[in-house]
Design an enzyme around this catalytic site. Structure first.
Site, PDB file in Angstrom:
ATOM      1  N   GLY A  51       4.539 -42.803-106.392  1.00  0.00           N
ATOM      2  CA  GLY A  51       5.004 -41.720-106.332  1.00  0.00           C
ATOM      3  C   GLY A  51       5.377 -41.248-108.354  1.00  0.00           C
ATOM      4  O   GLY A  51       6.139 -41.670-108.859  1.00  0.00           O
ATOM      5  N   ARG A  93      -0.450 -46.189-115.155  1.00  0.00           N
ATOM      6  CA  ARG A  93      -1.344 -45.589-114.366  1.00  0.00           C
ATOM      7  C   ARG A  93      -1.896 -44.494-115.169  1.00  0.00           C
ATOM      8  O   ARG A  93      -0.769 -44.127-115.689  1.00  0.00           O
ATOM      9  CB  ARG A  93      -0.266 -45.503-113.250  1.00  0.00           C
ATOM     10  CG  ARG A  93      -0.072 -46.741-111.752  1.00  0.00           C
ATOM     11  CD  ARG A  93       0.036 -45.754-110.465  1.00  0.00           C
ATOM     12  NE  ARG A  93      -0.646 -45.147-109.848  1.00  0.00           N
ATOM     13  CZ  ARG A  93      -0.445 -44.731-108.666  1.00  0.00           C
ATOM     14  NH1 ARG A  93       0.583 -44.993-108.029  1.00  0.00           N
ATOM     15  NH2 ARG A  93      -1.291 -43.970-108.207  1.00  0.00           N
ATOM     16  N   ASP A 243       1.365 -34.170-109.297  1.00  0.00           N
ATOM     17  CA  ASP A 243       1.696 -36.318-110.260  1.00  0.00           C
ATOM     18  C   ASP A 243       1.582 -35.336-112.315  1.00  0.00           C
ATOM     19  O   ASP A 243       2.371 -35.543-112.952  1.00  0.00           O
ATOM     20  CB  ASP A 243       0.159 -36.990-109.671  1.00  0.00           C
ATOM     21  CG  ASP A 243       0.384 -38.128-108.434  1.00  0.00           C
ATOM     22  OD1 ASP A 243       0.106 -37.194-107.743  1.00  0.00           O
ATOM     23  OD2 ASP A 243       1.575 -38.665-108.335  1.00  0.00           O
TER      24      ASP A 243
HETATM   25  O1  MRU Z   1      -0.728 -42.592-105.770  1.00  0.00           O
HETATM   26  P1  MRU Z   1       0.828 -42.279-105.740  1.00  0.00           P
HETATM   27  O2  MRU Z   1       0.993 -42.732-103.895  1.00  0.00           O
HETATM   28  O3  MRU Z   1       1.405 -42.633-106.494  1.00  0.00           O
HETATM   29  O4  MRU Z   1       0.229 -40.650-105.532  1.00  0.00           O
HETATM   30  C1  MRU Z   1       1.823 -40.117-104.924  1.00  0.00           C
HETATM   31  C2  MRU Z   1       1.093 -39.152-104.942  1.00  0.00           C
HETATM   32  O5  MRU Z   1       0.394 -38.090-105.140  1.00  0.00           O
HETATM   33  C3  MRU Z   1       2.277 -37.897-104.645  1.00  0.00           C
HETATM   34  O6  MRU Z   1       1.972 -36.531-103.548  1.00  0.00           O
HETATM   35  C4  MRU Z   1       3.355 -37.368-105.851  1.00  0.00           C
HETATM   36  O7  MRU Z   1       3.278 -38.103-106.269  1.00  0.00           O
HETATM   37  C5  MRU Z   1       4.530 -36.399-105.950  1.00  0.00           C
HETATM   38  S1  MRU Z   1       5.946 -37.215-105.390  1.00  0.00           S
HETATM   39  C6  MRU Z   1       6.804 -36.538-105.523  1.00  0.00           C
END
Ligand code: MRU
Length: 353
Positions: A51, A93, A243
């Site tokens: 996230g 990431r 993101d």
């Molecule tokens: O791959 P992730 O689980 O890190 O992706 C998370 C998301 O796409 C969320 O929707 C995004 O980070 C918003 S979190 C407040």
């Protein structure tokens, strides 16, 4: 349940960081103790913490942990070694810009702070703690602003969300799920529809878990059901996280968000993005410049230990997609809800870098 019944997935505890292990939810609730920056880098890579805002906060602590491991008392040597720590954390990431925002803020503080190396380390810990505390406050503001732009009818809304943009994805409270929480507490929520979010199933595992913990009514649907639910009039509004948001409002979020936005548009359903300012990348003019993480193909061909697909097939596993700004009704930030086209002139000067 109390008003503060949501979790805090990243906490500074005594002399180390504790992360909720999000790879084990919803079946097991475990904390992982992180004392070294390499362990933090691996926790981000393996999605123990995930996230965008949560990995930003974690990376900030990672920079401090790395600083603590540097033994020299020479400031120049210290700053050079700190850059290596930052480089390692930056490589974890690529898509969520909060990661880079937090690391840059930490290294900038290190460069700008005068005094001994010990003092620099202390300031770095305080800065990471500030980033952590600010994110919780920011999410609560996003939730409150979100409440003001939700459709007035019906009184109790059915909100669809994708992935997990909840307390687990932030320092606490959540962005999209922060809006849901605020709606729930204000008596404006009938239910949340959570897309399961293949391949990592953040919706089915994490969003549903958070809602159940807090007594928020939640219905999990598979990703291919959203259009059908919208056509049947089961969804009043969509709220998702982000993101990375480009200067023109194009928004990268979990893979599948773009299709949800398209079907919402086709059914005339408002589609909101909820995100803090730290998710907006004003250096990127539009979404075509957002780097999209590609993850291991095993996430597609297997679930848990079970292989779903025949050997010999090929796989493609982009973790995010980009929703064009024209499909977005509004972007809900800690400064209020803003039309994508207004982001630059309304928010760029507020950006803390
Ligand atoms: O791959 P992730 O689980 O890190 O992706 C998370 C998301 O796409 C969320 O929707 C995004 O980070 C918003 S979190 C407040």
């Amino acid at each position: 349940m109390s008003q503060e019944s949501h979790v805090y997935p990243v906490i500074w505890y005594d002399d180390h960081v504790r992360l909720i292990d999000q790879t084990r939810l919803p079946n097991e609730f475990d904390w992982v103790e992180i004392r070294r920056y390499e362990d933090m880098a691996m926790a981000i890579e393996t999605m123990i913490v995930r996230g965008a805002p949560a990995i930003g906060v974690s990376a900030a602590y990672g920079v401090y942990l790395g600083a603590r491991e540097i033994l020299t008392r020479d400031r120049t040597v210290f700053l050079a070694q700190l850059e290596k720590v930052a480089e390692r954390l930056r490589a974890t990431r690529p898509t969520a810009v909060n990661l880079f925002w937090a690391i840059d803020r930490m290294t900038k503080v290190a460069h700008q702070t005068l005094g001994s190396v010990d003092y620099l380390k202390q300031v770095l810990l305080e800065t990471a703690q500030t980033i952590n505390a600010d994110d919780i406050r920011t999410c609560q503001q996003i939730g409150d602003h979100g409440l003001t732009v939700l459709p007035p009818d019906p009184e109790k809304l059915r909100i669809l969300t994708h992935c997990n943009a909840g307390a687990l994805a932030t320092a606490g409270y959540g962005t999209a799920l922060g809006v849901v929480r605020s709606a729930w507490r204000a008596g404006r929520l009938e239910r949340v529809f959570a897309d399961e979010t293949r391949p990592r199933l953040q919706g089915a595992k994490l969003t549903a878990w958070e809602c159940v913990q807090e007594g928020i009514p939640v219905t999990v649907i598979t990703d291919n059901m959203a259009a059908h639910c919208m056509k049947l009039g089961m969804i009043d509004v969509v709220v998702v996280g982000a993101d990375r948001i480009a200067a023109n409002g194009d928004t990268a979020n979990k893979i599948g968000t773009y299709s949800v936005a398209l079907v919402a548009k086709a059914h005339n359903i408002p589609f909101f993005v909820a995100a803090p300012l730290s998710t907006i990348d004003f250096a990127i003019a539009d979404g075509s410049h957002i780097p999209i993480e590609e993850r291991n193909s095993s996430e597609v061909y297997q679930v848990s230990e079970t292989r779903l697909c025949p050997k010999g097939a090929e796989f493609y596993n982009p973790a995010f997609d980009v929703t064009p700004a024209e499909l977005i009704t509004g972007i809900i930030t800690e400064y209020g809800a803003i039309a994508p086209a207004d982001l630059k002139h309304k928010l760029q000067d507020k950006h803390v870098s």
